[in-house]
Design a protein around this motif. Structure first.
Motif, PDB file in Angstrom:
ATOM      1  N   ASP A 275       7.395   3.572   5.050  1.00 47.18           N
ATOM      2  CA  ASP A 275       7.804   4.255   3.807  1.00 47.18           C
ATOM      3  C   ASP A 275       6.787   4.021   2.684  1.00 47.18           C
ATOM      4  OD1 ASP A 275       8.252   1.588   3.384  1.00 47.18           O
ATOM      5  OD2 ASP A 275      10.236   1.829   2.488  1.00 47.18           O
ATOM      6  N   ALA A 276       5.638   3.433   3.006  1.00 51.98           N
ATOM      7  CA  ALA A 276       4.633   3.162   1.963  1.00 51.98           C
ATOM      8  C   ALA A 276       3.957   4.466   1.535  1.00 51.98           C
ATOM      9  CB  ALA A 276       3.577   2.199   2.501  1.00 51.98           C
ATOM     10  N   PRO A 277       3.588   4.580   0.242  1.00 52.20           N
ATOM     11  CA  PRO A 277       2.839   5.760  -0.198  1.00 52.20           C
ATOM     12  C   PRO A 277       1.414   5.658   0.356  1.00 52.20           C
ATOM     13  CG  PRO A 277       3.109   4.194  -2.005  1.00 52.20           C
ATOM     14  CD  PRO A 277       3.816   3.610  -0.833  1.00 52.20           C
ATOM     15  N   LEU A 278       1.081   6.517   1.314  1.00 49.48           N
ATOM     16  CA  LEU A 278      -0.124   6.260   2.102  1.00 49.48           C
ATOM     17  C   LEU A 278      -1.422   6.405   1.317  1.00 49.48           C
ATOM     18  CD1 LEU A 278       0.686   7.594   5.689  1.00 49.48           C
ATOM     19  CD2 LEU A 278       1.035   5.331   4.708  1.00 49.48           C
ATOM     20  N   ASP A 279      -1.483   7.350   0.376  1.00 47.87           N
ATOM     21  CA  ASP A 279      -2.752   7.483  -0.362  1.00 47.87           C
ATOM     22  C   ASP A 279      -3.047   6.241  -1.192  1.00 47.87           C
ATOM     23  OD1 ASP A 279      -3.621   9.902   0.614  1.00 47.87           O
ATOM     24  OD2 ASP A 279      -2.408  11.055  -0.804  1.00 47.87           O
ATOM     25  N   SER A 423      -3.967 -15.194   1.941  1.00 46.80           N
ATOM     26  CA  SER A 423      -3.268 -14.156   1.191  1.00 46.80           C
ATOM     27  C   SER A 423      -2.579 -13.214   2.168  1.00 46.80           C
ATOM     28  CB  SER A 423      -4.251 -13.364   0.322  1.00 46.80           C
ATOM     29  OG  SER A 423      -4.919 -12.385   1.098  1.00 46.80           O
ATOM     30  N   ALA A 424      -1.824 -12.261   1.620  1.00 49.21           N
ATOM     31  CA  ALA A 424      -1.232 -11.199   2.439  1.00 49.21           C
ATOM     32  C   ALA A 424      -0.908 -10.042   1.512  1.00 49.21           C
ATOM     33  CB  ALA A 424       0.045 -11.680   3.135  1.00 49.21           C
ATOM     34  N   GLY A 425      -0.817  -8.860   2.099  1.00 50.19           N
ATOM     35  CA  GLY A 425      -0.414  -7.682   1.329  1.00 50.19           C
ATOM     36  C   GLY A 425       0.761  -7.025   2.028  1.00 50.19           C
ATOM     37  N   VAL A 426       1.710  -6.497   1.230  1.00 50.73           N
ATOM     38  CA  VAL A 426       2.862  -5.793   1.799  1.00 50.73           C
ATOM     39  C   VAL A 426       2.989  -4.467   1.085  1.00 50.73           C
ATOM     40  CG1 VAL A 426       5.338  -5.870   2.245  1.00 50.73           C
ATOM     41  CG2 VAL A 426       4.029  -7.995   2.183  1.00 50.73           C
ATOM     42  N   TRP A 427       3.084  -3.381   1.844  1.00 51.45           N
ATOM     43  CA  TRP A 427       3.177  -2.045   1.253  1.00 51.45           C
ATOM     44  C   TRP A 427       4.435  -1.362   1.748  1.00 51.45           C
ATOM     45  CZ3 TRP A 427      -0.567   0.122  -2.117  1.00 51.45           C
ATOM     46  CH2 TRP A 427      -1.586  -0.779  -2.452  1.00 51.45           C
ATOM     47  N   THR A 428       5.339  -1.062   0.811  1.00 54.98           N
ATOM     48  CA  THR A 428       6.598  -0.393   1.137  1.00 54.98           C
ATOM     49  C   THR A 428       7.201   0.177  -0.142  1.00 54.98           C
ATOM     50  OG1 THR A 428       8.876  -0.734   1.887  1.00 54.98           O
ATOM     51  CG2 THR A 428       7.789  -2.639   0.939  1.00 54.98           C
ATOM     52  N   SER A 429       8.018   1.220  -0.016  1.00 55.86           N
ATOM     53  CA  SER A 429       8.743   1.738  -1.179  1.00 55.86           C
ATOM     54  C   SER A 429      10.029   0.973  -1.402  1.00 55.86           C
ATOM     55  CB  SER A 429       9.089   3.216  -0.983  1.00 55.86           C
ATOM     56  OG  SER A 429       7.911   3.954  -0.881  1.00 55.86           O
ATOM     57  N   SER A 430      10.402   0.130  -0.434  1.00 59.12           N
ATOM     58  CA  SER A 430      11.670  -0.601  -0.523  1.00 59.12           C
ATOM     59  C   SER A 430      11.430  -1.996  -1.098  1.00 59.12           C
ATOM     60  CB  SER A 430      12.296  -0.706   0.874  1.00 59.12           C
ATOM     61  OG  SER A 430      13.186  -1.795   0.912  1.00 59.12           O
ATOM     62  N   GLY A 431      11.998  -2.236  -2.290  1.00 61.17           N
ATOM     63  CA  GLY A 431      11.864  -3.559  -2.905  1.00 61.17           C
ATOM     64  C   GLY A 431      12.454  -4.641  -2.020  1.00 61.17           C
ATOM     65  N   ALA A 432      13.602  -4.358  -1.406  1.00 63.82           N
ATOM     66  CA  ALA A 432      14.259  -5.370  -0.580  1.00 63.82           C
ATOM     67  C   ALA A 432      13.399  -5.736   0.624  1.00 63.82           C
ATOM     68  CB  ALA A 432      15.623  -4.850  -0.118  1.00 63.82           C
TER      69      ALA A 432
END
Ligand code: NAI
Ligand code: MG
Length: 483
Positions: A275-279, A423-432
């Protein structure tokens, strides 16, 4: 008739080197003076984009290291520990202002000596470096309130700092600014391929009339660093560099009273949910792995993407790396500059070769490197298995390994399944989902829907073999205080 396609190629936009004066040779900065090394040994630092010799630099042997540590001890006993904290702060502010005033000079010199794009040196390294001095200057007279429960925080004494070549000025600043603000004196050893901005910083300290011996800069290689590690009169060591050398330093200091902080390598996971905004995610990936040619300890070098969006994301990434501009680091439009040294370029080539041999599929930006200098194109691998060397070892170059996952728990397990944790990165539209993931990742910093965000007030450091201790913020101050 179709209209003619306009020519949208970039014209060259080279930054001027006029603000920079590079001397033919540099001495060691000890006791507030420029001195030759005991046996007059020198080495050369070059510009990795041209292979041109920039300067000869003094090579510090054990006798010089001893001289520098004695000078730092004298500076500590005679001046720095006796100074009122509010007076100490004035010196640190003075350095911060000088860095700001001379920012163009520092940025151009950093790019010439190390090969990073001028855009990054100008917009990231140097502003961050002066921000660290400003931030820590503010703490100098407020240390009693900095750490709850300590009535009287005291300095440790003499600090030995050993820094790498990827952010030469900035990482030196991460150590010098808190050390000075907390009342310690320091001996700094820059990396052998990038000594020049540390030497310019020494000149700034001289012009700021810092008392003699408070900051000392000794140039040399791993043997110089090892002599500093072994010196009996160093109270604290702060090292940033490879995990291998970090382990050696830990062994060398075991059983001594020396304090130690280590900031080592990484192989950080960059997790992309479907669900991440891909651009926007693509821009995060570009910053995560191609910033500074991938010479970044916290680089997001393992991309874990949810299987159902993997093909789409990979296509977008393929298109995006074709637009990255490679070449002259001094050109203001350059995205990917030179690899820092021949040795590092050879290491990247060797690891990429291992990835191809193990069965991964390599995608590379189209880039015809100039004849001279050390270069590597923006690259990524698909069809990577977690056992491959390119999925486990730090490449420290512009090379990303792409892997897929199906569920959040699988992503988390795979992200944590290495001895590193910087480090790490997390990409999602869901805050939870972002919080669920971030709380389970073993990494010193987790960026959600962004990457490479730094601020002097925010601590940075690792888990497991990425090291221990924090730099920046209150947690970073603690490393320079007896509490
Ligand atoms: P390195 O760890 O050898 O060098 C870093 C600094 O430590 C330099 O100032 C060097 O002179 C000094 N040093 C080397 N040996 C030492 C010793 N025995 N005792 C004390 N100081 C010593 O890193 P190198 O060889 O330049 O790079 C090798 C790999 O390390 C890179 O390919 C990369 O994977 C990793 N690396 C990670 C960094 C990070 O920020 N985490 C920074 C630099 C390298
Ligand atoms: Mg150089």
């Amino acid at each position: 008739m179709r209209a003619a396609v306009p020519d949208l190629r970039y014209a060259p936009a080279p930054e001027s080197t006029a603000p920079v004066t590079i001397r033919d040779s540099y001495g060691l900065f000890i006791g507030g003076e420029w001195v030759a090394s005991a046996n007059a040994a020198t080495f050369v630092t070059q510009n990795p984009a041209t292979e041109e010799k920039l300067a000869e630099v003094a090579y510090a042997e054990a006798a010089d290291v001893d001289r520098a540590v004695r000078s730092a001890r004298r500076g500590y006993e005679k001046y720095w520990r006796k100074l009122r904290p509010s007076e100490r702060a004035k010196y640190v502010y003075r350095i911060a202002r000088a860095l700001t005033e001379r920012s163009r000079e520092f940025a151009v010199l950093e790019t010439m000596d190390g090969g990073k794009p001028i855009r990054e040196a100008r917009d990231f390294d140097v502003p961050q470096a002066s921000a660290h001095f400003f931030y820590h200057a503010g703490w100098a007279d407020k240390l009693a309130w900095a750490i709850p429960g300590t009535e009287r925080a005291r300095p440790l004494g003499v600090v030995g700092a050993i820094v790498p070549w990827n952010f030469p000025l900035l990482i030196a600043t991460w150590k010098i600014a808190p050390a000075l603000a907390c009342g310690n004196t320091i001996v700094l050893k820059p990396a052998e391929t990038t000594p020049l901005t540390a030497l310019l910083l020494a000149q700034v300290c001289l012009e700021a009339e810092l008392p003699p011996g408070v900051v000392n800069v000794i140039t040399g290689d791993g043997r110089t660093g090892a002599a500093l590690v072994e010196h009996p009169d160093v109270d604290k060591l702060s090292f940033t560099g490879s995990t291998e050398v970090g382990k050696a330093i830990r062994r060398a200091t075991a059983g001594t009273s020396k304090r130690l902080s280590l900031e080592l390598g990484g192989k950080s996971a960059f997790i992309v949910y479907d669900d991440a905004p891909l651009d926007q995610t693509i821009e995060g990936i570009v910053s995560g792995i191609y910033f500074n040619q991938g010479h970044v300890c916290c680089a997001g070098s393992r991309l874990l993407v949810q299987e159902n969006v993997a093909a789409d994301l990979i296509e977008r990434l393929r298109a995006r790396i074709a637009t990255l501009r490679h070449g002259d680091p001094l050109d203001k439009n350059t995205d990917i500059g030179a690899i820092n040294s021949k040795a590092q370029r050879d290491k990247i080539v060797e690891l990429v070769q291992s990835g191809v041999e193990e069965g991964a599929v390599l995608v590379q930006a189209d880039f015809m490197p100039p004849e001279r200098g050390y270069w590597y194109p923006a690259s990524f691998f698909t069809r990577v298995q977690p056992t491959y060397r390119i999925a486990r070892e730090e490449i420290f170059g512009p090379v990303l390994s792409v892997m897929t996952f199906r569920t959040p728990d699988e992503a988390i397990e795979r992200a944590n399944n290495l001895p590193y944790g910087l480090s790490a990165g997390v990409w999602t539209s869901s805050g939870a989902l972002g919080m669920y993931t971030a709380q389970r990742l073993q990494a010193g910093v987790v960026w959600c829907n962004t990457f490479n965000q730094f601020d002097p007030s925010s601590p940075f450091g690792g888990y497991k073999e990425s090291g221990f201790g924090r730099e920046g913020g209150l947690a970073g101050l603690r490393a320079y205080l007896e509490t």
